[in-house]
Design an enzyme around this catalytic site. Sequence first.
Site, PDB file in Angstrom:
ATOM      1  N   CYS A 188      48.909  -9.236  64.796  1.00 48.18           N
ATOM      2  CA  CYS A 188      49.387  -8.998  66.235  1.00 48.18           C
ATOM      3  C   CYS A 188      49.412 -10.378  67.635  1.00 48.18           C
ATOM      4  O   CYS A 188      50.475 -10.023  68.036  1.00 48.18           O
ATOM      5  CB  CYS A 188      47.471  -8.808  67.058  1.00 48.18           C
ATOM      6  SG  CYS A 188      47.138  -7.257  65.947  1.00 48.18           S
TER       7      CYS A 188
ATOM      8  N   ASP B  31      51.351  -0.635  67.886  1.00 48.96           N
ATOM      9  CA  ASP B  31      51.132  -1.518  66.829  1.00 48.96           C
ATOM     10  C   ASP B  31      50.997  -1.010  65.605  1.00 48.96           C
ATOM     11  O   ASP B  31      50.630  -0.341  65.196  1.00 48.96           O
ATOM     12  CB  ASP B  31      49.765  -1.634  67.456  1.00 48.96           C
ATOM     13  CG  ASP B  31      48.266  -3.237  67.283  1.00 48.96           C
ATOM     14  OD1 ASP B  31      49.284  -3.543  66.131  1.00 48.96           O
ATOM     15  OD2 ASP B  31      48.243  -3.531  68.199  1.00 48.96           O
TER      16      ASP B  31
ATOM     17  N   HIS C 213      47.915  -8.738  74.105  1.00 52.12           N
ATOM     18  CA  HIS C 213      46.688  -9.758  73.489  1.00 52.12           C
ATOM     19  C   HIS C 213      47.056 -11.120  73.695  1.00 52.12           C
ATOM     20  O   HIS C 213      46.545 -12.484  72.539  1.00 52.12           O
ATOM     21  CB  HIS C 213      46.717  -9.842  71.988  1.00 52.12           C
ATOM     22  CG  HIS C 213      45.694 -10.191  70.606  1.00 52.12           C
ATOM     23  ND1 HIS C 213      45.814  -9.384  69.884  1.00 52.12           N
ATOM     24  CD2 HIS C 213      44.626 -10.451  70.666  1.00 52.12           C
ATOM     25  CE1 HIS C 213      44.730  -9.622  68.839  1.00 52.12           C
ATOM     26  NE2 HIS C 213      44.141 -10.618  69.973  1.00 52.12           N
TER      27      HIS C 213
END
Length: 516
Positions: free
Chosen positions: A52, A12, A102
């Site tokens: 994200c 990430d 997510h």
Amino acid sequence: MAPRNILIVMADQLTPFAVGAYGSKAAITPNLDKLAADGIRYDAAYTNSPLCTPGRYAFMTGQLGSRTGGYDNAAYLPSTVPTFAHYLRLMGYRTMLSGKMHFVGADQLHGFEERLTTDVYPADFGWVPDWTKPEERIDLWYHNMSSVVQAGPCAISNQLTYDDEVGGEALRAIYDHARGHDERPFCLVTSFIHPHDPYAARQRYWDLYEDVEIPLPSVPRPRAEDNDPHSLRLEKAIALDAVDIGEEDILRARRAYLANVTYVDEWLGRLRATLEECGLAEDTAVLFLSDHGDMLGERGLWYKMSFYEWSSRVPMILALPGGPKGQVVETPVSQVDVLPTLLRLGEEAGQGKAPEPIDPLAGCDLLTRAEGGSGQPPVIVEYLGEGTGEPMLMIREGSWKFTCCPGDPEQLFDLSTDPLEQTNLAAAPAQATRVNAFRAKAAAHWDPAAVKAAVLDSQHRRRVLSGALRIGKYHGWDWQPGRDATEQYQRSHMDLTTFDVDSRWPRPAAFNPRWK
């Protein structure tokens, strides 16, 4: 025949400029460097949105966020949108997710058969930006500069707690597959939150960089009058001027970031070693990538949300047993290329013909990209999240990079001669034909006014629903990992000898007592 199993390792906020295989002299990334030596390194890989959730939705669906509604970090992906997990299950794969994806909404699987951990971020509509108030910051969840000011070593953090679990569950999944009786091939996605800010790293990784020369940003923060409008908006979004940042702060944040890159690199090594230990390495394709990058102080900016290279570029490495080794592909690629790649791998592994995609795919499989086939689509990057009030678009074709947004000056960079993106050629008379061609591609891609209307409608709906769901008893959508402790370890209803044999890999020698 191609390898049957697929391991995808996702970081990430990892910029490729913090990876040794991509040229960083400071990064300590032996496992990523080895993966690149063992496979194909894509030198110009991009997120399809430098945020994200939108980037991950593109990775999962092979489609761009403007098509699926994946606008921002509280964007809901409809359960009717197929992902590669759906398609691979149709091809006979066992699909597993350990870690962050997510997902927002009640569907927390989106095609995965098994989800081994909860997510690290909320699954509700609490993080919806508001384009009707583009100048307002939302201090509750917007980035700020605390990550830089407070950077340094720590014993434990929220994110270290999470990633320790993510990595451990992924290792267990590989062991369970090896010693289990499920004959299907697997696709295991292991998705870490590091090196995402806050820049807090375990002491032993911090110490690895004690004598490493960590460079300062290559491009300093421009004066306001020389800066582009979106960068100025991002300065406000991250509250850049709320604190004073000096060189020591920048170097400390970069050191902690690199330490966390090494932490993720170590997990990659452990995962590959476990494949080897279980006899699965020669039958498993490994893909490593990130959801987006991190500006790390370049141009004075931090985190993501920018089309500049440190934010929008990602590492992408594909290693296939028996496949190319040490190959470097300069053709631009992006996350939407992953889904068609996985379908091709499944076909070549003998899992039957890939299902016909329900929706048109935006990408092209990575192997075709590596083979240099003609007619490949350009890379498209969208941004529809916080820090803007208008749809933003980037197109990368060859060495050229074009960006446009209603109300902002266009940008055109030739990355072959200007890799630091310091000379905007959009207004150069010699580039008029090229700019007009990019404008035509942008117009064919979307109608900015229609996209803005859709984003505003979605934001309004989600803000209203979020407010309603916080009145009275709150029911979250966050994934609750399920475990049946009655079937774990040793229990009295089990045949102890059989259980011990089934729990070991490799299997022990047969046990044939005389009393039988």
